[in-house]
Design a protein around this motif. Structure first.
Motif, PDB file in Angstrom:
ATOM      1  N   GLU A 114       0.870  -1.180   0.000  1.00  0.00           N
ATOM      2  CA  GLU A 114       0.000   0.000   0.000  1.00  0.00           C
ATOM      3  C   GLU A 114       0.898   1.218   0.000  1.00  0.00           C
ATOM      4  OE1 GLU A 114      -3.231   2.333   2.822  1.00  0.00           O
ATOM      5  OE2 GLU A 114      -3.042   0.160   2.989  1.00  0.00           O
ATOM      6  N   ASN A 115       0.638   2.125  -0.922  1.00  0.00           N
ATOM      7  CA  ASN A 115       1.485   3.305  -1.029  1.00  0.00           C
ATOM      8  C   ASN A 115       1.239   4.232   0.149  1.00  0.00           C
ATOM      9  OD1 ASN A 115       2.678   5.834  -1.877  1.00  0.00           O
ATOM     10  ND2 ASN A 115       2.723   4.983  -3.938  1.00  0.00           N
ATOM     11  N   PRO A 116       2.281   4.573   0.922  1.00  0.00           N
ATOM     12  CA  PRO A 116       2.064   5.389   2.115  1.00  0.00           C
ATOM     13  C   PRO A 116       1.969   6.889   1.863  1.00  0.00           C
ATOM     14  CG  PRO A 116       4.336   4.658   2.013  1.00  0.00           C
ATOM     15  CD  PRO A 116       3.655   4.056   0.834  1.00  0.00           C
ATOM     16  N   GLY A 118       0.524  10.456   1.009  1.00  0.00           N
ATOM     17  CA  GLY A 118      -0.799  11.076   1.084  1.00  0.00           C
ATOM     18  C   GLY A 118      -0.684  12.464   1.667  1.00  0.00           C
ATOM     19  N   TRP A 181       4.467  11.521   4.302  1.00  0.00           N
ATOM     20  CA  TRP A 181       4.404  10.106   4.654  1.00  0.00           C
ATOM     21  C   TRP A 181       4.013   9.999   6.127  1.00  0.00           C
ATOM     22  CZ3 TRP A 181       7.551   5.760   2.304  1.00  0.00           C
ATOM     23  CH2 TRP A 181       7.851   6.000   0.951  1.00  0.00           C
ATOM     24  N   PHE A 198      -4.240  11.394   8.908  1.00  0.00           N
ATOM     25  CA  PHE A 198      -3.581  11.135   7.632  1.00  0.00           C
ATOM     26  C   PHE A 198      -4.552  10.480   6.660  1.00  0.00           C
ATOM     27  CE2 PHE A 198      -0.728   9.147   4.599  1.00  0.00           C
ATOM     28  CZ  PHE A 198       0.267  10.102   4.448  1.00  0.00           C
ATOM     29  N   SER A 200      -4.267   8.682   2.995  1.00  0.00           N
ATOM     30  CA  SER A 200      -3.370   8.220   1.938  1.00  0.00           C
ATOM     31  C   SER A 200      -4.065   8.355   0.589  1.00  0.00           C
ATOM     32  CB  SER A 200      -2.971   6.764   2.167  1.00  0.00           C
ATOM     33  OG  SER A 200      -4.073   5.898   1.959  1.00  0.00           O
ATOM     34  N   TYR A 201      -3.267   8.623  -0.446  1.00  0.00           N
ATOM     35  CA  TYR A 201      -3.831   8.675  -1.797  1.00  0.00           C
ATOM     36  C   TYR A 201      -4.433   7.320  -2.167  1.00  0.00           C
ATOM     37  CZ  TYR A 201      -1.388  13.142  -2.471  1.00  0.00           C
ATOM     38  OH  TYR A 201      -0.951  14.441  -2.371  1.00  0.00           O
ATOM     39  N   SER A 203      -6.358   5.598  -0.414  1.00  0.00           N
ATOM     40  CA  SER A 203      -7.761   5.573  -0.010  1.00  0.00           C
ATOM     41  C   SER A 203      -8.661   6.274  -1.019  1.00  0.00           C
ATOM     42  CB  SER A 203      -7.925   6.230   1.371  1.00  0.00           C
ATOM     43  OG  SER A 203      -7.685   7.628   1.308  1.00  0.00           O
ATOM     44  N   ASN A 207      -3.044   4.038  -5.962  1.00  0.00           N
ATOM     45  CA  ASN A 207      -2.224   3.184  -5.098  1.00  0.00           C
ATOM     46  C   ASN A 207      -1.102   2.481  -5.857  1.00  0.00           C
ATOM     47  OD1 ASN A 207      -1.474   1.885  -2.720  1.00  0.00           O
ATOM     48  ND2 ASN A 207      -2.909   0.195  -3.009  1.00  0.00           N
ATOM     49  N   PHE A 277       2.185  -1.032   5.749  1.00  0.00           N
ATOM     50  CA  PHE A 277       2.194  -0.830   4.307  1.00  0.00           C
ATOM     51  C   PHE A 277       2.962  -1.932   3.591  1.00  0.00           C
ATOM     52  CE2 PHE A 277       1.861   3.326   6.382  1.00  0.00           C
ATOM     53  CZ  PHE A 277       0.661   3.779   5.834  1.00  0.00           C
TER      54      PHE A 277
END
Length: 336
Positions: A114-116, A118, A181, A198, A200-201, A203, A207, A277
């Motif tokens: 998962e890309n952190p 955001g 991040w 936070f 994240s993109y 969400s 991703n 992540f």
């Protein structure tokens, strides 16, 4: 953010800096040399490589691994494409952009499932979701695709201001939206007494894999067993680094030796925060996993946002044939 910095600079200076890497252990007699250039300076984000070195996992595979630091003046794609390193770390968008411009690299594993990346807001700002961030000022890096995807997918608009690496403005502006991040900027805000929320993109549906391990197409074709051996030791190193605090203490001490500017408390915060992540989704059953669907979605999104010309084949961007199945640890202890 870090990937944008590394992509923006390169050339001969990048190649010279990347040649100055360090190894965490002496070379074993008869071991095959392998080199990897990190996505940034040594931090918890690269701890799994140092854990594999500390445990002797590379040596067990017959490899003598040279871990080269990244940084703002290092272009990992250029370093690897030129043969100055066998492997590099970057994000999936960088891999796609490189392939689109004719650089023959290929992803062989993806650490962050998962890309952190955001944005964060003040916890007491009243913002709960993306709609609440419409009309605010976002401190972001120009050209970051995540924010553009949020505009498109959430149907909102906002003002942007350049993020220069400091969150000082965000700290004193309760309504500000700050790119970052949850392992870095969130810690800095917390130290300043600001509790954050936070988003994240990922969400919002954007991703891309992050901390992608890549090599050249030629190296993978000519050295499949060496790639497999390197990935096997690397993933086992990551599993141990996430789950064994005694080992993590040794590795984090090494990281501070390699990167004297590293704040010990910040590094432990990142060690803890990043694990969700790394082990998310497919990473629970196979660290480093990649799927055709994820790469296809990324290419489609980048094309929609005008970052890629139509026609790039997602299947050309990755190859998991040398990736062993190393499951994520079942227990993730708290930081000591």
């Amino acid at each position: 953010m870090k990937r944008l910095l590394t992509a923006a600079l390169g050339g001969l200076l990048a190649l010279g800096l990347a040649a100055c890497g360090t190894s965490a252990a002496p070379a074993s007699a008869g071991a095959e040399p392998v080199s990897v250039v990190l996505g940034w300076y040594p931090t918890a984000e690269s701890g799994g490589f140092y854990a594999a070195e500390e445990q002797g996992l590379f040596a067990q595979q017959g490899l003598d691994v040279d871990i080269q630091p990244g940084g703002p003046q290092v272009s990992q794609t250029q370093v690897v494409a030129s043969g100055r390193a066998d492997f590099g770390l970057s994000d999936a968008t960088t891999v796609a952009n490189a392939k689109a411009t004719g650089i023959p690299i290929v992803a062989v594993a993806a650490l962050f499932q998962e890309n952190p990346v955001g944005v964060m807001v003040h916890a007491d700002s009243g913002a709960q979701d993306w709609k609440d961030l419409a009309g605010r000022t976002w401190y972001v890096q120009t050209g970051q695709l995540g924010q553009e995807w949020v505009k498109r997918s959430q149907g909102i608009d906002f003002t942007t201001a350049a993020y220069n690496g400091s969150i000082a403005t965000f700290v004193h502006d309760d309504a500000a939206v700050q790119q970052g991040w949850p392992t870095n900027e969130a810690y800095t805000a917390q130290k300043e007494g600001v509790q954050t929320r936070f988003l994240s993109y990922a969400s919002a549906g954007y991703n891309p894999y992050n901390d992608v391990i890549f090599t050249t197409e030629d190296f993978l074709r000519d050295n499949p067993e060496k790639v497999r051996s390197f990935l096997d030791a690397t993933m086992r190193g990551w599993s141990a680094y996430m789950s064994d605090t005694a080992l993590a203490e040794k590795v984090n001490a090494t990281l501070q030796q390699e990167n004297p500017q590293l704040d010990a408390a910040a590094n432990w915060f990142a060690w803890d925060a990043q694990r969700q992540f790394l082990t998310a989704g497919d990473g629970a059953t196979a660290l480093g996993a990649m799927t055709p669907a994820r790469w296809s979605t990324l290419v489609d999104q980048m094309t929609q946002l005008g970052a890629l010309e139509p026609g790039l084949d997602p299947a050309s961007l990755f190859d998991t044939s040398a990736l062993p199945t190393v499951p994520a640890p079942t227990t993730l202890p708290p930081a000591p």
